[in-house]
Structures are given as C-alpha cells and as structure tokens.
Design an enzyme around this catalytic site. Structure first.
Site, mmCIF file in Angstrom:
data_model
loop_
_atom_site.group_PDB
_atom_site.id
_atom_site.type_symbol
_atom_site.label_atom_id
_atom_site.label_comp_id
_atom_site.label_asym_id
_atom_site.label_seq_id
_atom_site.Cartn_x
_atom_site.Cartn_y
_atom_site.Cartn_z
ATOM 1 N N CYS A 1 -2.273 9.426 2.545
ATOM 2 C CA CYS A 1 -1.837 9.134 1.212
ATOM 3 C C CYS A 1 -2.826 9.343 -0.027
ATOM 4 C CB CYS A 1 -1.828 7.455 1.379
ATOM 5 S SG CYS A 1 -3.179 6.641 1.995
ATOM 6 N N GLU B 1 0.837 -1.040 0.074
ATOM 7 C CA GLU B 1 -0.021 -0.079 -0.060
ATOM 8 C C GLU B 1 0.800 1.244 0.084
ATOM 9 O OE1 GLU B 1 -3.410 0.088 -0.077
ATOM 10 O OE2 GLU B 1 -3.970 -1.979 0.390
HETATM 11 P P1 NAD Z 1 8.107 4.815 5.269
HETATM 12 O O1 NAD Z 1 8.185 3.804 4.067
HETATM 13 O O2 NAD Z 1 8.798 5.583 5.692
HETATM 14 O O3 NAD Z 1 7.883 3.553 6.482
HETATM 15 C C1 NAD Z 1 6.881 2.536 6.624
HETATM 16 C C2 NAD Z 1 7.311 1.600 7.282
HETATM 17 O O4 NAD Z 1 8.343 1.055 7.014
HETATM 18 C C3 NAD Z 1 7.509 1.887 8.747
HETATM 19 O O5 NAD Z 1 7.115 1.005 9.746
HETATM 20 C C4 NAD Z 1 9.155 2.007 8.871
HETATM 21 O O6 NAD Z 1 9.856 1.730 10.246
HETATM 22 C C5 NAD Z 1 9.581 1.100 7.553
HETATM 23 N N1 NAD Z 1 10.719 1.357 7.214
HETATM 24 C C6 NAD Z 1 11.295 2.441 6.944
HETATM 25 N N2 NAD Z 1 12.411 2.552 6.036
HETATM 26 C C7 NAD Z 1 12.750 1.200 6.108
HETATM 27 C C8 NAD Z 1 13.761 0.330 5.378
HETATM 28 N N3 NAD Z 1 14.803 1.075 4.841
HETATM 29 N N4 NAD Z 1 13.670 -0.927 5.402
HETATM 30 C C9 NAD Z 1 12.790 -1.469 6.075
HETATM 31 N N5 NAD Z 1 11.730 -0.888 6.625
HETATM 32 C C10 NAD Z 1 11.788 0.428 6.692
HETATM 33 O O7 NAD Z 1 6.571 5.581 5.195
HETATM 34 P P2 NAD Z 1 6.093 6.467 6.331
HETATM 35 O O8 NAD Z 1 6.732 7.740 6.060
HETATM 36 O O9 NAD Z 1 5.813 6.261 7.484
HETATM 37 O O10 NAD Z 1 4.561 6.755 5.538
HETATM 38 C C11 NAD Z 1 4.379 7.800 4.323
HETATM 39 C C12 NAD Z 1 3.918 7.070 3.516
HETATM 40 O O11 NAD Z 1 3.098 6.151 3.283
HETATM 41 C C13 NAD Z 1 3.653 8.047 2.098
HETATM 42 O O12 NAD Z 1 4.247 7.511 1.006
HETATM 43 C C14 NAD Z 1 2.261 7.596 2.113
HETATM 44 O O13 NAD Z 1 1.620 7.799 0.819
HETATM 45 C C15 NAD Z 1 2.309 6.067 2.392
HETATM 46 N N6 NAD Z 1 0.960 5.416 2.794
HETATM 47 C C16 NAD Z 1 0.238 4.948 1.816
HETATM 48 C C17 NAD Z 1 -1.041 4.346 2.289
HETATM 49 C C18 NAD Z 1 -1.825 3.399 1.531
HETATM 50 O O14 NAD Z 1 -2.908 2.845 2.223
HETATM 51 N N7 NAD Z 1 -1.684 3.247 0.357
HETATM 52 C C19 NAD Z 1 -1.393 4.703 3.657
HETATM 53 C C20 NAD Z 1 -0.806 5.603 4.416
HETATM 54 C C21 NAD Z 1 0.549 6.153 4.066
#
Ligand code: NAD
Length: 490
Positions: free
Chosen positions: A276, A242
């Site tokens: 998002c 997602e």
């Molecule tokens: P993110 O990708 O930075 O982090 C998400 C999760 O991944 C966190 O639990 C984090 O600890 C983990 N993570 C971060 N870096 C990592 C790595 N290098 N390796 C493994 N795991 C890692 O996202 P965010 O900043 O928490 O959220 C914002 C993003 O999420 C935006 O791009 C938004 O569009 C997206 N989002 C999508 C939806 C959807 O339903 N499609 C919903 C909410 C947010």
C-alpha cells in the site's frame, strides 16, 4: 510427482503441508461454517465480565503468542509462499519480524501504558487529582487485506488485545494458507471468547459488519473502506480506516540517481509491488529521466538476475483477477523495461512505463502491482499540477540532495506518511504512527499508537471533600468580578 513449486517449498521449509492449501489460493471464497452470533455473544460476555482487564494476564498471553510465532516462523514462510510465492526473506522482514518486534515492544511497555496517567489539575477544581484512564472500547472487529496477510491481520489485533479488548479478525480470502495458519495460531493462545479468527470472503465480512461493534479496524481498498464506514455509521462505531492511494515519488535534479534507483527498485518490487505504501509513480525532473531509467534497469538485473521469473526473490500476483487487472494496464503503453507476463503463474515482470497520460488506465487508481510509470516535469508548477491531480495519498517520497526542496514538498502536501531519499521505510519505526489522511483513510497505529487507538481516554477528576469552595453555586450575586479574575489567570 511433485511440481517445481512443491519441490521448492519442501526444500525451503522441509515439508509440504501448505502445498495442498496452494490450490485454495486460486479460490475466492472459503467455506465458512461458524456461528458468528455465538462468537460475538461470548466475546461480549467475556468483556463485560471484566476478563480482559487484568494487565499481567494480557502480557502473559501476548508473550505466549510471541513464542508461538517464533516457533512457527517456517510455517508462516511456507504459508505465504503457498499463497503468492512470497520469498522467505521478505516474509521474515516484512511480516514475522515486524510482528515479533511489535509484540516485544508492547510486552515491555504495556504496564506503563495501561496505568492511569496523572495530569496537572486546574485551580478551578481545587482541590482535586486528575487522571486519564485508558479504557478498552470492548469488542473489536479487524478486517484485513491479502497483501501482507500475516502482518496486517495480527498487528491491529495485538494492539486491540493489549489495550484490553476482545477481537474478531477476518483475514482475507485471497491468502487462504496464511489466513488458516493465523486462525490456528490464535486458537492456540486465546480462547474464542477473547480472540477469534473467522475465515471467509465478502459474505462473511458483510455479516460481521451487520453486528454491533465497539471499534472497527479496516485495512483495504478505498471503495470497500466506504462500504465499511457506511455499514458502521448507524451505531456511530469508532473506527480506523487504513486505505490506499496513488503514492507519488518525486525525484529532484539534485538527487543521487543511482541510490534513488536502488532504493526505489527495492521498495517498488518487494511483494511484487503489492504494497500500500510502495511508490505508485515516479515524477522526475526531465533532465534526469534517462539516467534514472538506465539505473533502474541495472538495479532490476542486479536484484533479480537476467530472467526475473526464475528468481526465488520475486513474488507473484495474488490471483487471476489482479493479474488480469494489471495486465490490462500495460495495454497501449510504451514499456521502458520489463512488460513480460505469464498467466500460468500470475507473473508480471518489474515494469517501467514511459510517460503514460493521466487519462490512461494505469494513472486512474492505485496500481498495486509491479508496474512503475515514469512521468517527468520541466518545472515545479508542472510537478505540483500532477501531484494535485490525485486525492491525498497514503505515502509520498522525495529524492533530493537539496533539502529545501524536500522540506517544501514534505510540508506542502497532505499524505499519510513518507520519506526523503528512501521509500517504504517509515513503516519500520514503531515510534511513528502509521495511517492515512483524507481518502487514504484515518487513524494511525503501531507501537504506543496502537494501544491509544484501541482505548478510549477517559478523563477523571478526583475531588477532595475536606473543603467545598462556594464560588460556583447560585445565588451568583456579587461573584462575577471574582470569577472573572480567576478565569483570566488560568
Ligand atoms: P479489499 O478492500 O478488497 O478487502 C479488504 C477486506 O475487506 C477483506 O477482508 C475482504 O474480505 C473485505 N471485503 C471485500 N469486499 C467487501 C465488501 N463489499 N464488504 C465488506 N467487506 C469486504 O482490499 P484488498 O484487495 O484485500 O487489499 C488491497 C487494498 O488494501 C489496496 O487498496 C491497498 O492500498 C490497501 N491496503 C492498505 C493498507 C494500509 O495500511 N493503509 C495496507 C495494505 C493494503
């Protein structure tokens, strides 16, 4: 002496338990000292012993979870307020209530969904009875983001548990108060070998991704989505991603501009734009631009008052890193409304930008904050060119009274989901699958789609033994005309 925020939180929620956690919200890493291997081994054993298979037991636990969430509604609001001053109304409407209604729906329907589904059998297998069995995958990992920290950790997890899996949830390190509370709530309802919440940052995620899972459900950014997909590829682990994208919001000359402005101001600035599926940029018929921007200014004032920073109904940017990222996007831009920022409390005003170039920073990636660029088009070709400039978005919105125009746009593009004459609201209907396409991800969930996401559909043919039609067996001599006749009738 309590700070203003602390006084506000105490007044709102009656206690200041989570205020101490607020200071943690500025920290990126949480110390985590859990034995990940031990938890995973215990979950594998739990699943293999068949302990997740009893449907009434699943229903009972989900009911217990629902009750507990209902009882902790105030604590949930306090935690989200501590993390990024999310208004209580928004926490209820976009986090707690969505989860409660999802739980109610699952509890009501799970028995029916989990039953083997009888399907029509084929004459080729006569006589047989054919079924689809919903088989839980096994051990599921849910990685969640910070922007709807409660809803996006729990919603996939309850789908996984309802379907009979075990689950490990890794909520975001950027919303520590909510993540901690999520852990406490799960620990009260589920034994660790069935559902465990592991707190931690990137390191914890990476360690989790090194393990073998039967299903991975990731919500987050596109770059991390790629990391996740790569990490789980060696085991061919099925997954849902997602992700996000630049969501266009097209406004046709036939649109009701005042209503469009009202709905867009709500959907763009809820959660301070950290949604998002919020509209990322406006693409409006140039003849309507001034009318629209004036209406937006009016609506911002109506919603948040003269001084938005003082409004109790407007959240903050989650942390310094994101505050600075967004502040940089404002550099060199022409501001139509808003533009004020305050590093002290990660505040960015609801902001409208006038026609930034597609090369500017704000038009590169998903904005994910309360900044709304307003671009114009003079003809449809120009509009198509701008939308086509970006990869498949997670959402697309079109405002028009001319339904032929709306339908054309809704059918033309690939995007996760969307709406005509509104924004964001498609997420509220459990009968609609929620998910992206292309670079905004794959797979969908919510309601029955969540159950389906977390189950393998096993096809079973139950053959009778009272007769055995010899047609299929060798030697085949003389049988071809008959099999041809049968196959043509199917
Ligand atoms: P993110 O990708 O930075 O982090 C998400 C999760 O991944 C966190 O639990 C984090 O600890 C983990 N993570 C971060 N870096 C990592 C790595 N290098 N390796 C493994 N795991 C890692 O996202 P965010 O900043 O928490 O959220 C914002 C993003 O999420 C935006 O791009 C938004 O569009 C997206 N989002 C999508 C939806 C959807 O339903 N499609 C919903 C909410 C947010």
């Amino acid at each position: 002496m309590l700070s203003l925020d602390e006084q506000h939180c105490r007044k709102l929620f009656g206690y200041n338990l989570h205020i101490e956690r607020k200071t943690m919200a500025e920290e990126i890493e949480i110390n985590y000292e859990v034995d990940i291997q031990k938890i995973i081994s215990s979950q594998i054993a739990f699943f293999e012993a068949g302990k997740t298979l009893d449907v009434p037991e699943r229903i009972a636990k989900l009911k217990k979870l629902k009750k507990l969430i209902e009882a902790k509604e105030q604590e949930i609001s306090a935690a989200l307020f501590a993390d990024f001053k999310k208004p209580e109304f928004e926490t209820y409407a976009t986090e707690t209530a969505l989860i409660l209604s999802e739980l109610k729906f699952i509890v009501k329907n799970l028995k029916k969904w989990a039953k083997p589904k009888k399907v029509k059998s084929t004459f080729l297998n006569f006589p047989s009875s054919d079924y689809i069995y919903s088989q839980p995958y096994g051990n599921v990992l849910v990685l969640a983001p910070w922007n709807y920290p409660f809803q996006l950790s729990i919603s996939p997890a309850i789908g996984a548990l309802a379907a009979g899996n075990t689950v490990v949830i890794k909520p975001s390190e950027y919303a520590p108060a909510t993540s901690q509370l999520t852990k406490e709530i799960f620990a009260e309802v589920f034994p660790e070998e069935q559902a465990a919440v592991i707190l931690g940052g990137v390191e914890a995620s990476q360690e989790l991704l090194e393990q073998k899972w039967d299903y991975v459900f990731f919500t987050g950014s596109v770059p991390v989505g790629r990391i996740v997909a790569k990490a789980i590829a060696p085991n061919l682990t099925p997954s849902t991603l997602e992700l996000g994208g630049k969501n266009p919001c097209v406004i046709h000359q036939s649109a009701k501009i005042d209503l469009a402005a009202k709905r867009i101001v709500w959907g763009k600035f809820i959660n301070a734009g950290q949604t998002c599926i919020s509209p990322d940029y406006i693409l409006i018929d140039e003849k309507k631009k001034t009318e629209f921007t004036e209406a937006v200014k009016k609506e911002i004032k109506a919603a948040f008052g003269e001084d938005v920073q003082k409004s109790p109904d407007y959240a903050r940017i989650i942390n310094k890193k994101n505050f600075e990222r967004l502040q940089k996007m404002l550099e060199g831009q022409t501001i139509i409304a808003g533009g004020e920022t305050s590093a002290e409390d990660n505040y960015i005003a609801p902001t409208l930008l006038n026609e930034p170039s597609l090369d500017s920073e704000v038009m590169q990636d998903e904005i994910f904050g309360p900044i709304l660029p307003v671009l114009t088009y003079s003809d449809e070709a120009e509009m198509y060119k701008i939308i086509g400039h970006y990869p498949d978005p997670l959402a697309l919105y079109v405002f028009a009274e001319d339904s032929n125009f709306s339908e054309k746009i809704l059918k033309k593009y690939r995007f996760g989901g969307g709406a005509s004459n509104d924004v964001v609201v498609h997420i509220a209907n459990k009968n609609l699958p929620f998910g992206g396409v292309g670079s905004s991800g794959y797979g969908g969930y919510h309601g029955k789609f969540s159950f389906d996401t977390f189950t393998h559909k096993k096809s079973i043919s139950k053959r009778a033994t009272w007769i055995d039609i010899p047609l299929r067996y060798a030697p085949y001599a003389g049988k071809l005309p008959l099999i041809r006749k049968i196959m043509k009738r199917l």
